[in-house]
Design an enzyme around this catalytic site. Sequence first.
Site, mmCIF file in Angstrom:
data_model
loop_
_atom_site.group_PDB
_atom_site.id
_atom_site.type_symbol
_atom_site.label_atom_id
_atom_site.label_comp_id
_atom_site.label_asym_id
_atom_site.label_seq_id
_atom_site.Cartn_x
_atom_site.Cartn_y
_atom_site.Cartn_z
ATOM 1 N N ARG A 231 0.854 -1.196 0.000
ATOM 2 C CA ARG A 231 0.000 0.000 0.000
ATOM 3 C C ARG A 231 0.886 1.241 0.000
ATOM 4 O O ARG A 231 1.975 1.235 0.578
ATOM 5 C CB ARG A 231 -0.888 0.049 1.255
ATOM 6 C CG ARG A 231 -2.141 -0.797 1.173
ATOM 7 C CD ARG A 231 -3.180 -0.226 0.194
ATOM 8 N NE ARG A 231 -4.364 -1.039 0.125
ATOM 9 C CZ ARG A 231 -4.579 -2.073 -0.707
ATOM 10 N NH1 ARG A 231 -3.657 -2.418 -1.596
ATOM 11 N NH2 ARG A 231 -5.710 -2.742 -0.691
ATOM 12 N N HIS A 279 -1.307 0.939 -9.487
ATOM 13 C CA HIS A 279 -1.986 0.085 -8.509
ATOM 14 C C HIS A 279 -2.746 -1.056 -9.210
ATOM 15 O O HIS A 279 -3.945 -1.241 -9.016
ATOM 16 C CB HIS A 279 -2.953 0.889 -7.624
ATOM 17 C CG HIS A 279 -3.373 0.133 -6.393
ATOM 18 N ND1 HIS A 279 -3.649 0.735 -5.193
ATOM 19 C CD2 HIS A 279 -3.565 -1.195 -6.177
ATOM 20 C CE1 HIS A 279 -3.989 -0.178 -4.294
ATOM 21 N NE2 HIS A 279 -3.948 -1.359 -4.874
HETATM 22 P P1 NAP Z 1 -2.060 -11.419 4.574
HETATM 23 O O1 NAP Z 1 -2.189 -12.842 4.164
HETATM 24 O O2 NAP Z 1 -2.943 -10.900 5.665
HETATM 25 O O3 NAP Z 1 -0.529 -11.202 5.003
HETATM 26 C C1 NAP Z 1 -0.074 -10.074 5.663
HETATM 27 C C2 NAP Z 1 1.349 -10.339 6.135
HETATM 28 O O4 NAP Z 1 1.876 -9.131 6.700
HETATM 29 C C3 NAP Z 1 1.422 -11.410 7.233
HETATM 30 O O5 NAP Z 1 2.578 -12.192 7.021
HETATM 31 C C4 NAP Z 1 1.563 -10.587 8.504
HETATM 32 O O6 NAP Z 1 2.253 -11.228 9.546
HETATM 33 C C5 NAP Z 1 2.394 -9.425 7.982
HETATM 34 N N1 NAP Z 1 2.270 -8.266 8.866
HETATM 35 C C6 NAP Z 1 1.154 -7.543 9.145
HETATM 36 N N2 NAP Z 1 1.441 -6.558 10.026
HETATM 37 C C7 NAP Z 1 2.759 -6.681 10.298
HETATM 38 C C8 NAP Z 1 3.647 -5.980 11.140
HETATM 39 N N3 NAP Z 1 3.240 -4.944 11.897
HETATM 40 N N4 NAP Z 1 4.932 -6.380 11.193
HETATM 41 C C9 NAP Z 1 5.367 -7.447 10.465
HETATM 42 N N5 NAP Z 1 4.574 -8.161 9.639
HETATM 43 C C10 NAP Z 1 3.296 -7.775 9.571
HETATM 44 O O7 NAP Z 1 -2.235 -10.443 3.346
HETATM 45 P P2 NAP Z 1 -1.991 -10.745 1.790
HETATM 46 O O8 NAP Z 1 -3.165 -11.403 1.203
HETATM 47 O O9 NAP Z 1 -0.663 -11.397 1.650
HETATM 48 O O10 NAP Z 1 -1.945 -9.247 1.215
HETATM 49 C C11 NAP Z 1 -0.982 -8.325 1.690
HETATM 50 C C12 NAP Z 1 -1.298 -6.926 1.205
HETATM 51 O O11 NAP Z 1 -1.034 -6.805 -0.185
HETATM 52 C C13 NAP Z 1 -2.766 -6.495 1.316
HETATM 53 O O12 NAP Z 1 -3.093 -6.090 2.623
HETATM 54 C C14 NAP Z 1 -2.825 -5.337 0.333
HETATM 55 O O13 NAP Z 1 -2.528 -4.122 0.999
HETATM 56 C C15 NAP Z 1 -1.722 -5.657 -0.664
HETATM 57 N N6 NAP Z 1 -2.263 -5.946 -2.011
HETATM 58 C C16 NAP Z 1 -1.916 -5.128 -3.041
HETATM 59 C C17 NAP Z 1 -2.372 -5.399 -4.307
HETATM 60 C C18 NAP Z 1 -1.954 -4.551 -5.479
HETATM 61 O O14 NAP Z 1 -2.493 -4.715 -6.570
HETATM 62 N N7 NAP Z 1 -1.003 -3.660 -5.314
HETATM 63 C C19 NAP Z 1 -3.203 -6.501 -4.535
HETATM 64 C C20 NAP Z 1 -3.529 -7.311 -3.473
HETATM 65 C C21 NAP Z 1 -3.053 -7.028 -2.197
HETATM 66 P P3 NAP Z 1 1.590 -12.465 10.362
HETATM 67 O O15 NAP Z 1 1.693 -13.658 9.427
HETATM 68 O O16 NAP Z 1 2.469 -12.611 11.531
HETATM 69 O O17 NAP Z 1 0.169 -12.091 10.647
HETATM 70 C C1 GLV Z 2 -5.619 -4.524 -4.109
HETATM 71 O O1 GLV Z 2 -4.994 -3.552 -3.879
HETATM 72 C C2 GLV Z 2 -6.079 -5.446 -3.110
HETATM 73 O O2 GLV Z 2 -5.973 -5.130 -1.919
HETATM 74 O O3 GLV Z 2 -6.581 -6.525 -3.483
#
Ligand code: NAP
Ligand code: GLV
Length: 316
Positions: A231, A279
Amino acid sequence: MKKTFLIAMGSGDPEPWVKSFETLLPEFSIAKLGDDFERESVAYAMTWYHPPGSLADFKSLKAIFSLGAGVDHLFRDPLLPSVPTARVVDPDLTKRMTEYVILHALSILRQTRRYRNQQNQKVWLDDDHQPAAGDVRIGIMGMGVLGQDAAEKLSLIGFDVAGWNRSPKSISGIKLFSGHEELPHLLARTDILIVLLPLTPETRGIINAKLLKGLARDGRVKAPSLINAGRGGLQKENEILSCLDGGTLHEAVLDVFETEPLPVSSPLWLHPRVTITPHNASVSDPMAISKMIAEQVRRSERGEPLLYQLDQSRGY
Ligand code: NAP
Ligand code: GLV
């Protein structure tokens, strides 16, 4: 009264979602914010940056679905109803993100930017040492659903991959660090930093000059590089720019920004070592993601708990 599935999008085109849910959930009326529908009939809402307050006072609301993996957009709404709320976890979205990080990690490794510039000037010059993938250390901040898949595929390509989480975890073949105390250890062994964290009060502004100065300086690459597809609120853009200009960072690949769309006045646009994407590292494809959400609706209708519920206290 027929139940309503409400599409509450403050950003993007709702029409492909309406079409898809009309096919997948024929037992529901599919409505968009602004349509004429009975407020008491709304049983489910899918949101992407809905206008704050627009989901309040739906007395029959059973669950909320984020259209994307990220849920920070929900926390903008102080009147968000307190019902089970789930995010997207889907192989289609995961694969798209993995494509993005592999594309840009390989592009940094193989110096695509440099050779494109040379081609523009018709220059044939191969004076640089080409490190092998195994000599380049990748550090992934955020080893959740997206980070783990990327880590596994980057390891298969041969990169030396490690990751960082909030809580301790183990993944076979990948070195993992956790918590604030261990972050410096991840940074010190990172040539390419990939950020796939959610935006929470704890992670806001985490990609700053202090963090970037902690990246490896002993590697096979000239200086470390950054890929942020988490983000925009995670990054301090002025500090990224000064790190690029001061030699702390070699290259930055940014898909997300403090303000989106990125303002025309931003110096990031024309920086010679910045890659900008709008994005869309991993978009939610209406066909794929509506299937996943329709399955969640069916679970809820069967009285089963939703999968992938967000934890309000963690903020993700
Ligand atoms: P997720 O499965 O919830 O994974 C989040 C990871 O971040 C987990 O490993 C978590 O640790 C870690 N984390 C959270 N807070 C933390 C902190 N304070 N310190 C250290 N580690 C921390 O989420 P995801 O599905 O992988 O998605 C991640 C992010 O990608 C989304 O929230 C979104 O913002 C972004 N995203 C962007 C796009 C785009 O097109 N640019 C698309 C999709 C998603 P734990 O395992 O210990 O909980
Ligand atoms: C995109 O940014 C998502 O959070 O899926």
